[in-house]
Design a protein around this motif. Sequence first.
Motif, PDB file in Angstrom:
ATOM      1  N   CYS A  33     -24.700  19.418  36.726  1.00 49.11           N
ATOM      2  CA  CYS A  33     -25.568  20.544  36.362  1.00 49.11           C
ATOM      3  C   CYS A  33     -26.691  20.762  37.374  1.00 49.11           C
ATOM      4  O   CYS A  33     -26.992  21.903  37.742  1.00 49.11           O
ATOM      5  CB  CYS A  33     -26.173  20.302  34.977  1.00 49.11           C
ATOM      6  SG  CYS A  33     -24.973  20.247  33.635  1.00 49.11           S
ATOM      7  N   LEU A  34     -27.318  19.679  37.827  1.00 49.62           N
ATOM      8  CA  LEU A  34     -28.511  19.794  38.662  1.00 49.62           C
ATOM      9  C   LEU A  34     -28.204  20.076  40.127  1.00 49.62           C
ATOM     10  O   LEU A  34     -28.955  20.781  40.801  1.00 49.62           O
ATOM     11  CB  LEU A  34     -29.334  18.503  38.559  1.00 49.62           C
ATOM     12  CG  LEU A  34     -29.966  18.221  37.204  1.00 49.62           C
ATOM     13  CD1 LEU A  34     -30.568  16.820  37.186  1.00 49.62           C
ATOM     14  CD2 LEU A  34     -31.022  19.264  36.875  1.00 49.62           C
ATOM     15  N   PHE A  35     -27.096  19.540  40.626  1.00 49.16           N
ATOM     16  CA  PHE A  35     -26.854  19.591  42.067  1.00 49.16           C
ATOM     17  C   PHE A  35     -25.566  20.318  42.482  1.00 49.16           C
ATOM     18  O   PHE A  35     -25.555  20.991  43.512  1.00 49.16           O
ATOM     19  CB  PHE A  35     -26.840  18.173  42.644  1.00 49.16           C
ATOM     20  CG  PHE A  35     -28.100  17.413  42.387  1.00 49.16           C
ATOM     21  CD1 PHE A  35     -29.278  17.757  43.032  1.00 49.16           C
ATOM     22  CD2 PHE A  35     -28.131  16.370  41.482  1.00 49.16           C
ATOM     23  CE1 PHE A  35     -30.458  17.060  42.792  1.00 49.16           C
ATOM     24  CE2 PHE A  35     -29.293  15.667  41.234  1.00 49.16           C
ATOM     25  CZ  PHE A  35     -30.459  16.006  41.888  1.00 49.16           C
ATOM     26  N   LEU A  36     -24.508  20.194  41.707  1.00 50.47           N
ATOM     27  CA  LEU A  36     -23.237  20.780  42.128  1.00 50.47           C
ATOM     28  C   LEU A  36     -23.087  22.226  41.673  1.00 50.47           C
ATOM     29  O   LEU A  36     -22.657  23.087  42.447  1.00 50.47           O
ATOM     30  CB  LEU A  36     -22.065  19.931  41.614  1.00 50.47           C
ATOM     31  CG  LEU A  36     -22.074  18.468  42.064  1.00 50.47           C
ATOM     32  CD1 LEU A  36     -20.791  17.763  41.620  1.00 50.47           C
ATOM     33  CD2 LEU A  36     -22.239  18.355  43.573  1.00 50.47           C
ATOM     34  N   ARG A  45     -30.030  23.929  35.630  1.00 48.97           N
ATOM     35  CA  ARG A  45     -31.071  22.911  35.789  1.00 48.97           C
ATOM     36  C   ARG A  45     -31.677  22.525  34.442  1.00 48.97           C
ATOM     37  O   ARG A  45     -32.001  21.351  34.214  1.00 48.97           O
ATOM     38  CB  ARG A  45     -32.133  23.406  36.757  1.00 48.97           C
ATOM     39  CG  ARG A  45     -31.647  23.418  38.201  1.00 48.97           C
ATOM     40  CD  ARG A  45     -32.670  23.983  39.155  1.00 48.97           C
ATOM     41  NE  ARG A  45     -32.207  23.875  40.541  1.00 48.97           N
ATOM     42  CZ  ARG A  45     -32.752  24.503  41.569  1.00 48.97           C
ATOM     43  NH1 ARG A  45     -33.805  25.300  41.365  1.00 48.97           N
ATOM     44  NH2 ARG A  45     -32.270  24.348  42.793  1.00 48.97           N
ATOM     45  N   ILE A  46     -31.838  23.490  33.559  1.00 50.19           N
ATOM     46  CA  ILE A  46     -32.337  23.178  32.223  1.00 50.19           C
ATOM     47  C   ILE A  46     -31.347  22.267  31.497  1.00 50.19           C
ATOM     48  O   ILE A  46     -31.745  21.275  30.869  1.00 50.19           O
ATOM     49  CB  ILE A  46     -32.585  24.470  31.422  1.00 50.19           C
ATOM     50  CG1 ILE A  46     -33.793  25.220  31.984  1.00 50.19           C
ATOM     51  CG2 ILE A  46     -32.785  24.159  29.946  1.00 50.19           C
ATOM     52  CD1 ILE A  46     -34.021  26.575  31.344  1.00 50.19           C
ATOM     53  N   CYS A  47     -30.064  22.589  31.590  1.00 53.53           N
ATOM     54  CA  CYS A  47     -29.040  21.758  30.942  1.00 53.53           C
ATOM     55  C   CYS A  47     -29.051  20.345  31.518  1.00 53.53           C
ATOM     56  O   CYS A  47     -28.985  19.359  30.766  1.00 53.53           O
ATOM     57  CB  CYS A  47     -27.656  22.383  31.124  1.00 53.53           C
ATOM     58  SG  CYS A  47     -27.385  23.890  30.160  1.00 53.53           S
ATOM     59  N   GLY A  48     -29.137  20.229  32.839  1.00 49.59           N
ATOM     60  CA  GLY A  48     -29.191  18.913  33.459  1.00 49.59           C
ATOM     61  C   GLY A  48     -30.423  18.142  33.044  1.00 49.59           C
ATOM     62  O   GLY A  48     -30.358  16.931  32.769  1.00 49.59           O
ATOM     63  N   GLY A  49     -31.573  18.819  32.990  1.00 49.87           N
ATOM     64  CA  GLY A  49     -32.800  18.175  32.556  1.00 49.87           C
ATOM     65  C   GLY A  49     -32.725  17.707  31.112  1.00 49.87           C
ATOM     66  O   GLY A  49     -33.213  16.620  30.769  1.00 49.87           O
ATOM     67  N   ILE A  50     -32.093  18.505  30.258  1.00 52.55           N
ATOM     68  CA  ILE A  50     -31.935  18.123  28.857  1.00 52.55           C
ATOM     69  C   ILE A  50     -31.082  16.861  28.741  1.00 52.55           C
ATOM     70  O   ILE A  50     -31.380  15.948  27.953  1.00 52.55           O
ATOM     71  CB  ILE A  50     -31.310  19.274  28.048  1.00 52.55           C
ATOM     72  CG1 ILE A  50     -32.327  20.414  27.878  1.00 52.55           C
ATOM     73  CG2 ILE A  50     -30.823  18.796  26.689  1.00 52.55           C
ATOM     74  CD1 ILE A  50     -31.750  21.652  27.229  1.00 52.55           C
ATOM     75  N   VAL A  75     -19.198  25.716  30.270  1.00 58.39           N
ATOM     76  CA  VAL A  75     -18.692  27.004  29.784  1.00 58.39           C
ATOM     77  C   VAL A  75     -19.338  28.146  30.562  1.00 58.39           C
ATOM     78  O   VAL A  75     -18.668  29.100  30.968  1.00 58.39           O
ATOM     79  CB  VAL A  75     -18.952  27.159  28.276  1.00 58.39           C
ATOM     80  CG1 VAL A  75     -18.682  28.596  27.825  1.00 58.39           C
ATOM     81  CG2 VAL A  75     -18.083  26.197  27.481  1.00 58.39           C
ATOM     82  N   ALA A  76     -20.655  28.058  30.780  1.00 56.74           N
ATOM     83  CA  ALA A  76     -21.353  29.107  31.529  1.00 56.74           C
ATOM     84  C   ALA A  76     -20.824  29.206  32.952  1.00 56.74           C
ATOM     85  O   ALA A  76     -20.680  30.319  33.495  1.00 56.74           O
ATOM     86  CB  ALA A  76     -22.853  28.831  31.542  1.00 56.74           C
ATOM     87  N   LYS A  77     -20.518  28.066  33.555  1.00 57.74           N
ATOM     88  CA  LYS A  77     -20.029  28.085  34.939  1.00 57.74           C
ATOM     89  C   LYS A  77     -18.670  28.745  35.031  1.00 57.74           C
ATOM     90  O   LYS A  77     -18.313  29.349  36.051  1.00 57.74           O
ATOM     91  CB  LYS A  77     -19.953  26.642  35.459  1.00 57.74           C
ATOM     92  CG  LYS A  77     -19.671  26.539  36.955  1.00 57.74           C
ATOM     93  CD  LYS A  77     -20.794  27.128  37.780  1.00 57.74           C
ATOM     94  CE  LYS A  77     -20.539  26.972  39.271  1.00 57.74           C
ATOM     95  NZ  LYS A  77     -21.570  27.633  40.081  1.00 57.74           N
TER      96      LYS A  77
END
Length: 231
Positions: A136-139, A159-164, A205-207
Amino acid sequence: MNPEPRKPPQDAVTVRHLRLGIGSVGIALPVVLVVGHLVATRRLTLLDSLSGYYHTEMRDVFVGALCAVGVFLISYRYRWPDDVLGTVAGLLAVVVALFPTTMGAPVGTVSRGDRLVGVVHQVAAAGLFLLLAVFCLFLFTRPDRAGVPPRPLAVLFYRICGGIILLAILLALASTQLPADVRHTLKPVLWCETVAVFAFGAAWVAKSDALLRAAGEGSKDPGEVPRDLVA
């Protein structure tokens, strides 16, 4: 006369379907486990963790869903390092499924070997969530293979998803310091795992969503994937 729409390359469609499959299974898993356990026992009983459902009648669902996610991740092929990290994450998902936690096991049935297996489960689960946060954060935030960057709002969402996911991991680890009765009442690990799984599933899913929606529309150039399809 408008030219006949062309579909995106088949490999691009396959990658997007894999992303959708990974995310959909992730989002559905906590709901299916809780509802399935409710139907089977005829009462709403939340366990201390998602992994604890391994020791209930939902064992096959838990193992099957994680193995499915593992296969999806191992089959996921996009570019380096997505391929490598996807394979590692897939193997970790299978380990989480096949090496059960001791949390939720019947009292008096846990042996020394079971505790060792439980440690393997915990390490694999932590590694899996960490890699999903890396996606989520980098790829997901990098430009695609054609060099087209994702939209700013999409980058923010990933980034929000990765942070969560990272925050959920830290809170779950911190909750182990709470008294046992408090953990059993509040079930912080269950809630942290559920939030992390939802965040991971939503990001995947968003990606996949933009390209999957437009897969039937295609592009004007047979070798071009339209810019508006890039998530």
